[in-house]
Design a protein around this motif. Structure first.
Motif, short mmCIF file in Angstrom:
data_model
loop_
_atom_site.label_atom_id
_atom_site.label_comp_id
_atom_site.label_asym_id
_atom_site.label_seq_id
_atom_site.Cartn_x
_atom_site.Cartn_y
_atom_site.Cartn_z
N LEU A 1 39.67 -17.55 30.11
CA LEU A 1 39.98 -18.65 29.19
C LEU A 1 40.10 -19.98 29.95
O LEU A 1 39.54 -21.00 29.54
N GLU A 2 40.81 -19.95 31.06
CA GLU A 2 41.02 -21.18 31.84
C GLU A 2 39.72 -21.71 32.43
O GLU A 2 39.48 -22.92 32.43
N ASN A 3 38.90 -20.80 32.94
CA ASN A 3 37.63 -21.22 33.54
C ASN A 3 36.70 -21.87 32.53
O ASN A 3 36.14 -22.94 32.78
N ARG A 4 36.56 -21.23 31.37
CA ARG A 4 35.69 -21.78 30.34
C ARG A 4 36.26 -23.12 29.83
O ARG A 4 35.52 -24.08 29.60
N GLY A 5 37.58 -23.18 29.67
CA GLY A 5 38.24 -24.41 29.23
C GLY A 5 37.97 -25.57 30.18
O GLY A 5 37.67 -26.69 29.74
N ALA A 6 38.03 -25.29 31.48
CA ALA A 6 37.81 -26.34 32.48
C ALA A 6 36.39 -26.89 32.40
O ALA A 6 36.16 -28.10 32.51
N VAL A 7 35.42 -25.98 32.21
CA VAL A 7 34.00 -26.39 32.10
C VAL A 7 33.81 -27.31 30.89
O VAL A 7 33.21 -28.39 30.99
N LEU A 8 34.34 -26.89 29.75
CA LEU A 8 34.19 -27.67 28.52
C LEU A 8 34.91 -29.02 28.64
O LEU A 8 34.37 -30.05 28.24
#
Lengths: 209, 209
Positions: free
Chosen positions: B188-195
Motif C-alpha cells: 500500500l505504501e509503495n503504490r501510494g508513494a508512486v501515485l
C-alpha cells in the motif's frame, strides 16, 4: 461558518459542485488536525510518570501548537473567503476605463489575498512539523503513532497550501511579489520534506532513533 | 458520534488528554476529505462545456469516490471504537487461569480489530488516489489544485492508517496474520508513494504532463 459544520456536513459541502470550500480550506483543516494531535501527545506527556524531565518541553510545545491550531481553525473560513473575493472582483463592471482599472486592481488584490492566505497556512503547518520533530523521544511512547500522524497531517496541510499558492501565482502581475513568493514556497516545501522523512523514519523504528 | 461534532469541537476533543480519538480517526477523516475533493472535481467536470468527452469518466469516478468517502466518514468512529476495545480487554479480570486465557484472547482479538480497521482505511485511501490519478487531464482545469490536495489528503490518510497498523503489529502473536499484514502495508505504501509523486508533478506543471 464552515468550522461550525459537523464533520459529516463539511464532507458533503466539500463534495458538492461548488468550488468553495476547496483545497485551501482542507489544507487549513489538515494543519489544524496536525496541531490537535501534537497537543494531544503533549497532554499525554505533561505531568505523567516517567516523563518528569520532558514535562516542561511538552507544556511549552502545547502552548504553541494550541495557538497554531486555533489560527488554522480560523483559516478554514478565511481561505474560502479569499477565493470568493477573486470571484467577486471578476464580476465588477468593465465598461468605462475607470471601471476597468478598478476591476483589474481588485482582481490583483484578490489574487494576492488568495496567495497570502495559503502562505500563512503553509508557514503554520511547517511550525507544527518543527514542534512534532522537537517532541521525538520526548513524548509519551504510547502516542508515537499519533505524533507521526500529526506531523503528516501538518505536512499535507503545507503541501496543499503550497499548491493553492502555485495555482494563483501565474495571475500575479507584480514580479517582486511573485518571485518572493516562489522563494518562500520552495523553502517551506524543502524543509517540510526533510522533517517529514525524519519523523516517519523515527516512528517506523518505533522510537529507536 | 465523532462525525456529528463540528470541525471546531472535533479539533478540541482531539487536542485533549484523552488518547481517543487519535491518529486512526484522523487518518479516516483525511481520507474522507480526499474523497470529498475528488468528488468535487468530478462535479465541476460532469456536463460542463469543454468536458463532454470526459463527463462519463467523471460520473463513474464520483460514484466510487462518493461511496469510499461515506465509508471513511463511518470509519472515523469505528477506529476509535476498535482502540477502546483493546483498552477494555486490558481491564478484564486476570485472577483465575480461565480469566487470564479469556483476557489474553480478548486482547489479541482487540489488537486484530485495531489493525483491520486502519488497514481498511489505508486500502480505501489508496483507491481514492487511484481515482485522482485517473482524473489527471480529464478534470476541470480550474480545479487542478483541488485534485492535487485531494490526492495528498488521501495519501496522508493512507500513511496515517499504516502507522496505526505498525504500532499494533508487535502485539500480535499470530505470525501468519502479522506477516500477511506487513506485506499488505508495504505494498500500500509503495503504490501510494508512486501515485503521490506522479500527481504532485502533474499539478506542479499546471496540468502539462
Amino acid at each position: 461558518m464552515l468550522v461550525d459544520m459537523s464533520l459529516k456536513e463539511f464532507y458533503q459541502v466539500l463534495s458538492s459542485d461548488s468550488p468553495a470550500p476547496g483545497g485551501g480550506s482542507v489544507a487549513a483543516l489538515s494543519g489544524a488536525m496536525g496541531a490537535g494531535l501534537v497537543s494531544m501527545v503533549c497532554n499525554l506527556t505533561m505531568g505523567k510518570k516517567g516523563y518528569e524531565n520532558v514535562s516542561e518541553n511538552a507544556e511549552k510545545t502545547m502552548a504553541r501548537s494550541g495557538s497554531l491550531g486555533q489560527d488554522l481553525i480560523g483559516y478554514i473560513d478565511v481561505d474560502t473567503n479569499a477565493f470568493n473575493e477573486v470571484m467577486a472582483a471578476f464580476k465588477m463592471p468593465k465598461e468605462t476605463d475607470e471601471q476597468k482599472k478598478a476591476r483589474s486592481a481588485a482582481i490583483q488584490e484578490g489574487y494576492k489575498a488568495a496567495i497570502r492566505s495559503p502562505l500563512t497556512i503553509a508557514e503554520a503547518c511547517l511550525e507544527i512539523m518543527e514542534l512534532a520533530d522537537g517532541m521525538l523521544g520526548k513524548g509519551n511512547s504510547n502516542a508515537l503513532s499519533d505524533l507521526g500522524v500529526g506531523a503528516d497531517m501538518a505536512y499535507s496541510g503545507l503541501k496543499g497550501a503550497v499548491m493553492n499558492v502555485e495555482i494563483n501565482l501565474p495571475s500575479i502581475k507584480d514580479e517582486t511579489f511573485a518571485s518572493d513568493t516562489t522563494k518562500k514556497i520552495s523553502s517551506l516545501e524543502n524543509r517540510g520534506a526533510v522533517l517529514a522523512a525524519r519523523i516517519r523514519e523515527y516512528v517506523k523504528k518505533g522510537g529507536q532513533a
